[in-house]
Design a protein around this motif. Sequence first.
Motif, PDB file in Angstrom:
ATOM      1  N   ALA A   1      30.888 -19.530  19.032  1.00  0.00           N
ATOM      2  CA  ALA A   1      30.417 -20.263  20.216  1.00  0.00           C
ATOM      3  C   ALA A   1      28.890 -20.202  20.370  1.00  0.00           C
ATOM      4  CB  ALA A   1      31.087 -19.696  21.473  1.00  0.00           C
ATOM      5  N   HIS A   2      28.257 -19.207  19.748  1.00  0.00           N
ATOM      6  CA  HIS A   2      26.816 -19.027  19.961  1.00  0.00           C
ATOM      7  C   HIS A   2      25.997 -19.202  18.688  1.00  0.00           C
ATOM      8  CE1 HIS A   2      28.659 -17.202  23.500  1.00  0.00           C
ATOM      9  NE2 HIS A   2      27.585 -17.644  24.116  1.00  0.00           N
ATOM     10  N   SER A   3      26.567 -19.877  17.711  1.00  0.00           N
ATOM     11  CA  SER A   3      25.785 -20.179  16.501  1.00  0.00           C
ATOM     12  C   SER A   3      25.998 -21.653  16.176  1.00  0.00           C
ATOM     13  CB  SER A   3      26.224 -19.284  15.345  1.00  0.00           C
ATOM     14  OG  SER A   3      27.593 -19.450  15.086  1.00  0.00           O
ATOM     15  N   GLN A   4      24.962 -22.256  15.666  1.00  0.00           N
ATOM     16  CA  GLN A   4      24.974 -23.719  15.546  1.00  0.00           C
ATOM     17  C   GLN A   4      24.585 -24.148  14.129  1.00  0.00           C
ATOM     18  OE1 GLN A   4      22.456 -25.374  18.688  1.00  0.00           O
ATOM     19  NE2 GLN A   4      22.138 -27.185  17.430  1.00  0.00           N
TER      20      GLN A   4
ATOM     21  N   ASP B   1      19.316 -18.646  17.077  1.00  0.00           N
ATOM     22  CA  ASP B   1      20.517 -18.304  17.853  1.00  0.00           C
ATOM     23  C   ASP B   1      20.625 -16.811  18.166  1.00  0.00           C
ATOM     24  OD1 ASP B   1      21.395 -20.961  17.807  1.00  0.00           O
ATOM     25  OD2 ASP B   1      22.366 -20.684  15.861  1.00  0.00           O
ATOM     26  N   ARG B   2      19.663 -16.011  17.668  1.00  0.00           N
ATOM     27  CA  ARG B   2      19.858 -14.560  17.736  1.00  0.00           C
ATOM     28  C   ARG B   2      19.872 -14.030  19.177  1.00  0.00           C
ATOM     29  NH1 ARG B   2      14.476 -15.072  17.425  1.00  0.00           N
ATOM     30  NH2 ARG B   2      13.176 -13.380  18.222  1.00  0.00           N
ATOM     31  N   LEU B   3      19.021 -14.593  20.053  1.00  0.00           N
ATOM     32  CA  LEU B   3      18.928 -14.034  21.406  1.00  0.00           C
ATOM     33  C   LEU B   3      20.169 -14.369  22.230  1.00  0.00           C
ATOM     34  CD1 LEU B   3      15.151 -14.655  22.206  1.00  0.00           C
ATOM     35  CD2 LEU B   3      16.246 -12.550  21.414  1.00  0.00           C
ATOM     36  N   LYS B   4      20.642 -15.614  22.113  1.00  0.00           N
ATOM     37  CA  LYS B   4      21.831 -15.993  22.904  1.00  0.00           C
ATOM     38  C   LYS B   4      23.079 -15.279  22.382  1.00  0.00           C
ATOM     39  CE  LYS B   4      22.667 -20.389  20.604  1.00  0.00           C
ATOM     40  NZ  LYS B   4      22.959 -21.788  20.622  1.00  0.00           N
ATOM     41  N   LEU B   5      23.140 -15.060  21.065  1.00  0.00           N
ATOM     42  CA  LEU B   5      24.303 -14.322  20.554  1.00  0.00           C
ATOM     43  C   LEU B   5      24.240 -12.860  21.020  1.00  0.00           C
ATOM     44  CD1 LEU B   5      26.872 -14.026  18.922  1.00  0.00           C
ATOM     45  CD2 LEU B   5      25.477 -13.690  16.869  1.00  0.00           C
ATOM     46  N   ALA B   6      23.054 -12.247  20.952  1.00  0.00           N
ATOM     47  CA  ALA B   6      22.921 -10.849  21.389  1.00  0.00           C
ATOM     48  C   ALA B   6      23.330 -10.711  22.860  1.00  0.00           C
ATOM     49  CB  ALA B   6      21.483 -10.371  21.179  1.00  0.00           C
ATOM     50  N   LYS B   7      22.906 -11.670  23.683  1.00  0.00           N
ATOM     51  CA  LYS B   7      23.240 -11.625  25.110  1.00  0.00           C
ATOM     52  C   LYS B   7      24.761 -11.712  25.313  1.00  0.00           C
ATOM     53  CE  LYS B   7      22.147 -14.009  29.411  1.00  0.00           C
ATOM     54  NZ  LYS B   7      21.598 -15.226  29.994  1.00  0.00           N
ATOM     55  N   ALA B   8      25.391 -12.629  24.597  1.00  0.00           N
ATOM     56  CA  ALA B   8      26.848 -12.800  24.740  1.00  0.00           C
ATOM     57  C   ALA B   8      27.595 -11.549  24.270  1.00  0.00           C
ATOM     58  CB  ALA B   8      27.305 -14.031  23.957  1.00  0.00           C
ATOM     59  N   LEU B   9      27.118 -10.941  23.201  1.00  0.00           N
ATOM     60  CA  LEU B   9      27.779  -9.729  22.687  1.00  0.00           C
ATOM     61  C   LEU B   9      27.650  -8.578  23.691  1.00  0.00           C
ATOM     62  CD1 LEU B   9      26.648  -9.878  18.943  1.00  0.00           C
ATOM     63  CD2 LEU B   9      28.969 -10.244  19.820  1.00  0.00           C
TER      64      LEU B   9
ATOM     65  N   LEU C   1      38.762  -8.320  16.765  1.00  0.00           N
ATOM     66  CA  LEU C   1      38.145  -9.201  15.772  1.00  0.00           C
ATOM     67  C   LEU C   1      38.156 -10.678  16.200  1.00  0.00           C
ATOM     68  CD1 LEU C   1      36.795  -9.133  13.021  1.00  0.00           C
ATOM     69  CD2 LEU C   1      39.058  -9.342  11.981  1.00  0.00           C
ATOM     70  N   ASP C   2      39.294 -11.147  16.694  1.00  0.00           N
ATOM     71  CA  ASP C   2      39.382 -12.570  17.063  1.00  0.00           C
ATOM     72  C   ASP C   2      38.398 -12.905  18.181  1.00  0.00           C
ATOM     73  OD1 ASP C   2      41.291 -12.963  15.185  1.00  0.00           O
ATOM     74  OD2 ASP C   2      42.998 -12.945  16.566  1.00  0.00           O
ATOM     75  N   GLN C   3      38.305 -12.011  19.171  1.00  0.00           N
ATOM     76  CA  GLN C   3      37.373 -12.252  20.288  1.00  0.00           C
ATOM     77  C   GLN C   3      35.931 -12.306  19.769  1.00  0.00           C
ATOM     78  OE1 GLN C   3      36.900  -9.062  23.100  1.00  0.00           O
ATOM     79  NE2 GLN C   3      35.721 -10.318  24.523  1.00  0.00           N
ATOM     80  N   LEU C   4      35.621 -11.359  18.869  1.00  0.00           N
ATOM     81  CA  LEU C   4      34.268 -11.326  18.314  1.00  0.00           C
ATOM     82  C   LEU C   4      33.949 -12.616  17.548  1.00  0.00           C
ATOM     83  CD1 LEU C   4      31.610  -9.995  17.570  1.00  0.00           C
ATOM     84  CD2 LEU C   4      32.808  -8.790  15.729  1.00  0.00           C
ATOM     85  N   LEU C   5      34.886 -13.054  16.714  1.00  0.00           N
ATOM     86  CA  LEU C   5      34.629 -14.271  15.925  1.00  0.00           C
ATOM     87  C   LEU C   5      34.455 -15.491  16.830  1.00  0.00           C
ATOM     88  CD1 LEU C   5      37.043 -13.702  12.898  1.00  0.00           C
ATOM     89  CD2 LEU C   5      34.580 -13.318  13.004  1.00  0.00           C
ATOM     90  N   GLU C   6      35.204 -15.535  17.924  1.00  0.00           N
ATOM     91  CA  GLU C   6      35.054 -16.641  18.882  1.00  0.00           C
ATOM     92  C   GLU C   6      33.652 -16.644  19.483  1.00  0.00           C
ATOM     93  OE1 GLU C   6      36.825 -19.295  19.721  1.00  0.00           O
ATOM     94  OE2 GLU C   6      38.147 -18.680  18.099  1.00  0.00           O
ATOM     95  N   ILE C   7      33.155 -15.439  19.828  1.00  0.00           N
ATOM     96  CA  ILE C   7      31.817 -15.347  20.426  1.00  0.00           C
ATOM     97  C   ILE C   7      30.757 -15.785  19.417  1.00  0.00           C
ATOM     98  CG2 ILE C   7      30.072 -13.733  21.331  1.00  0.00           C
ATOM     99  CD1 ILE C   7      32.399 -12.137  22.581  1.00  0.00           C
ATOM    100  N   ILE C   8      30.896 -15.321  18.165  1.00  0.00           N
ATOM    101  CA  ILE C   8      29.912 -15.707  17.140  1.00  0.00           C
ATOM    102  C   ILE C   8      29.938 -17.227  16.944  1.00  0.00           C
ATOM    103  CG2 ILE C   8      29.283 -15.496  14.700  1.00  0.00           C
ATOM    104  CD1 ILE C   8      30.393 -12.604  14.804  1.00  0.00           C
TER     105      ILE C   8
END
Length: 108
Positions: free
Chosen positions: A62-65, A12-20, A53-60
């Motif tokens: 949504a992009h981790s499985q 999941d690292r690449l899709k999370l990095a892209k979203a961040l 913080l809330d926005q960041l946690l939502e992104i994490i």
Amino acid sequence: MKLVIAIIQDQDRLKLAKALRQAEFQFTRLATTGGFLKHGNATFLLAVKDEQLDQLLEIIKAHSQTRTEYLPPAVASTLLDQMPTQPIEVTVNGATVFIVPIEKMIKF
Ligand code: 2BA
């Protein structure tokens, strides 16, 4: 401010990095290894304002499985003191997140 330490699965690292990056979060990514499964995983370090913080946690989230892994025989036999007859399933969470208060952040 908070320091967010997020351990996620390697897949999941690449899709999370892209979203961040898209959301304009600054981060540092470390290549890490889980102590139990001994698989490579990825650890993200992010210093963020409390209101982000809330926005960041939502992104994490949504992009981790969450996935099911199977214990390598060597690990399983050490744990059980004998070779297991069936593969042992382990549920690996999408993200393990630690949130730590930052006293001060300094850049030179
Ligand atoms: P691993 O240490 O390789 O652990 C992978 C998964 O194996 C864990 O998933 C958990 O389901 C299982 N597991 C770990 N230790 C166990 C034990 N002693 N007995 C039985 N099952 C065990 P998660 O909990 O989702 O953890 C995923 C990864 O997050 C871990 O990889 C580790 O790199 C990190 N992590 C999890 N909890 C941590 C903690 N308290 N401190 C530091 N890192 C942690």
